[in-house]
Write a protein that holds these residues in place. Structure first.
Motif, short mmCIF file in Angstrom:
data_model
loop_
_atom_site.label_atom_id
_atom_site.label_comp_id
_atom_site.label_asym_id
_atom_site.label_seq_id
_atom_site.Cartn_x
_atom_site.Cartn_y
_atom_site.Cartn_z
N GLU A 113 0.85 -1.16 -0.11
CA GLU A 113 0.04 -0.10 0.00
C GLU A 113 0.86 1.30 0.06
O GLU A 113 0.30 2.19 -0.52
N ILE A 114 2.01 1.14 0.51
CA ILE A 114 3.09 2.27 0.67
C ILE A 114 3.38 2.81 -0.92
O ILE A 114 3.77 1.96 -1.37
N ASP A 115 3.14 4.08 -1.32
CA ASP A 115 3.55 4.63 -2.41
C ASP A 115 3.80 6.05 -2.48
O ASP A 115 2.79 6.89 -1.95
N LEU A 116 4.96 6.16 -2.70
CA LEU A 116 5.67 7.39 -2.48
C LEU A 116 5.51 8.41 -3.55
O LEU A 116 5.60 9.83 -3.60
N ALA A 117 4.80 7.81 -4.73
CA ALA A 117 4.58 8.73 -5.87
C ALA A 117 3.37 9.47 -5.93
O ALA A 117 2.39 9.09 -6.52
N THR A 118 3.05 10.03 -4.79
CA THR A 118 1.75 10.83 -4.42
C THR A 118 1.66 12.10 -5.50
O THR A 118 2.79 12.43 -6.11
N GLU A 119 0.76 12.90 -5.38
CA GLU A 119 0.49 13.91 -6.11
C GLU A 119 1.55 14.77 -5.80
O GLU A 119 2.23 15.59 -6.86
N HIS A 120 2.02 15.17 -4.83
CA HIS A 120 3.15 16.09 -4.32
C HIS A 120 4.34 15.43 -3.71
O HIS A 120 4.33 15.41 -2.43
N PRO A 121 5.02 14.66 -4.19
CA PRO A 121 5.99 13.77 -3.67
C PRO A 121 6.90 14.60 -2.70
O PRO A 121 7.41 15.55 -3.21
N GLU A 122 7.20 13.89 -1.46
CA GLU A 122 8.02 14.40 -0.65
C GLU A 122 9.31 13.62 -0.48
O GLU A 122 10.41 14.00 0.19
N PHE A 123 9.08 12.33 -0.81
CA PHE A 123 10.04 11.38 -0.43
C PHE A 123 10.53 10.51 -1.61
O PHE A 123 9.47 10.35 -2.49
N ASP A 124 11.61 9.71 -1.82
CA ASP A 124 12.14 9.17 -2.67
C ASP A 124 12.53 7.56 -2.44
O ASP A 124 12.61 6.59 -3.15
N ALA A 125 12.53 7.35 -1.14
CA ALA A 125 12.70 5.95 -0.46
C ALA A 125 12.37 5.95 0.87
O ALA A 125 12.00 6.75 1.59
N TRP A 126 11.83 4.77 1.26
CA TRP A 126 11.43 4.37 2.61
C TRP A 126 11.76 3.12 3.12
O TRP A 126 12.33 2.43 2.33
N ARG A 127 11.77 2.83 4.41
CA ARG A 127 12.23 1.31 5.00
C ARG A 127 11.72 1.60 6.49
O ARG A 127 11.32 2.43 7.08
N TRP A 128 11.63 0.24 6.80
CA TRP A 128 11.30 0.13 8.45
C TRP A 128 12.61 -0.23 9.04
O TRP A 128 13.52 -1.04 8.68
N ILE A 129 12.80 0.38 10.18
CA ILE A 129 14.08 0.22 11.13
C ILE A 129 13.54 0.39 12.55
O ILE A 129 12.69 0.70 12.76
N PRO A 130 14.58 -0.19 13.25
CA PRO A 130 14.39 -0.04 14.82
C PRO A 130 14.22 1.42 15.09
O PRO A 130 15.00 2.38 14.62
#
Length: 160
Positions: A113-130
């Motif tokens: 479900e996570i999609d960074l390509a939104t109408e006004h993108p703020e991010f180019d990568a994501w991840r889960w970390i401690p």
């Protein structure tokens, strides 16, 4: 319009979100406009909008999903000041920084479900970390705020 002197400017009211997955890991995303700068989702509270509503709206706008259940929030506002050079560029010099209500929420969706390509993108990568590792990735002027938020929500960062 000439901006107010730095110390006379108000703080921009916002929310911040610590989003935890079922494994107890925290969602973090890399900013498009600042190389190697990571942060939690956050965003401005519109006039008359409840912070909880802002949280879900900002999630959808920034990461393409609002699949989350709120499990905690800070008792009050936590603020940070922008460095002087940024304060005149951000928000047209209207604010000196942000005051934020922080939420901790459990992600109830799937990673698909996570999609960074939104109408006004703020991010180019994501991840889960401690969660405890997050402050090391944050721009220096926000680290004290992140240290405080992480300390408050760390007991919630457990598998469910």
């Amino acid at each position: 319009m000439t901006p107010l002197p730095y110390h006379d400017r108000p703080y921009r009211p916002c929310i911040g979100l610590v989003l935890l997955n079922r494994a107890g890991l925290a969602f973090i995303a890399r900013r498009l406009d600042t190389p190697d700068s990571w942060q939690f989702p956050q965003g401005g509270i519109d006039e008359g909008e409840a912070p909880e509503t802002t949280l879900l709206r900002e999630m959808k706008e920034e990461i393409g999903t609002d699949s989350a259940k709120i499990i905690a929030r800070t008792a009050g506002w936590i603020s940070y000041d922008l460095p002087f050079d940024l304060a005149d560029r951000c928000w047209k010099g209207k604010y000196r920084g942000q005051k934020q209500i922080w939420f901790c929420a459990r992600f109830t969706g799937s990673d698909a479900e996570i999609d960074l390509a939104t109408e006004h993108p703020e991010f180019d990568a994501w991840r889960w970390i401690p969660l405890g590792e997050v402050p090391d990735l944050i721009v220096p002027f926000k680290r004290p705020l992140y240290d405080q938020v992480v300390a408050e929500f760390l007991p919630l960062a457990v598998p469910v």
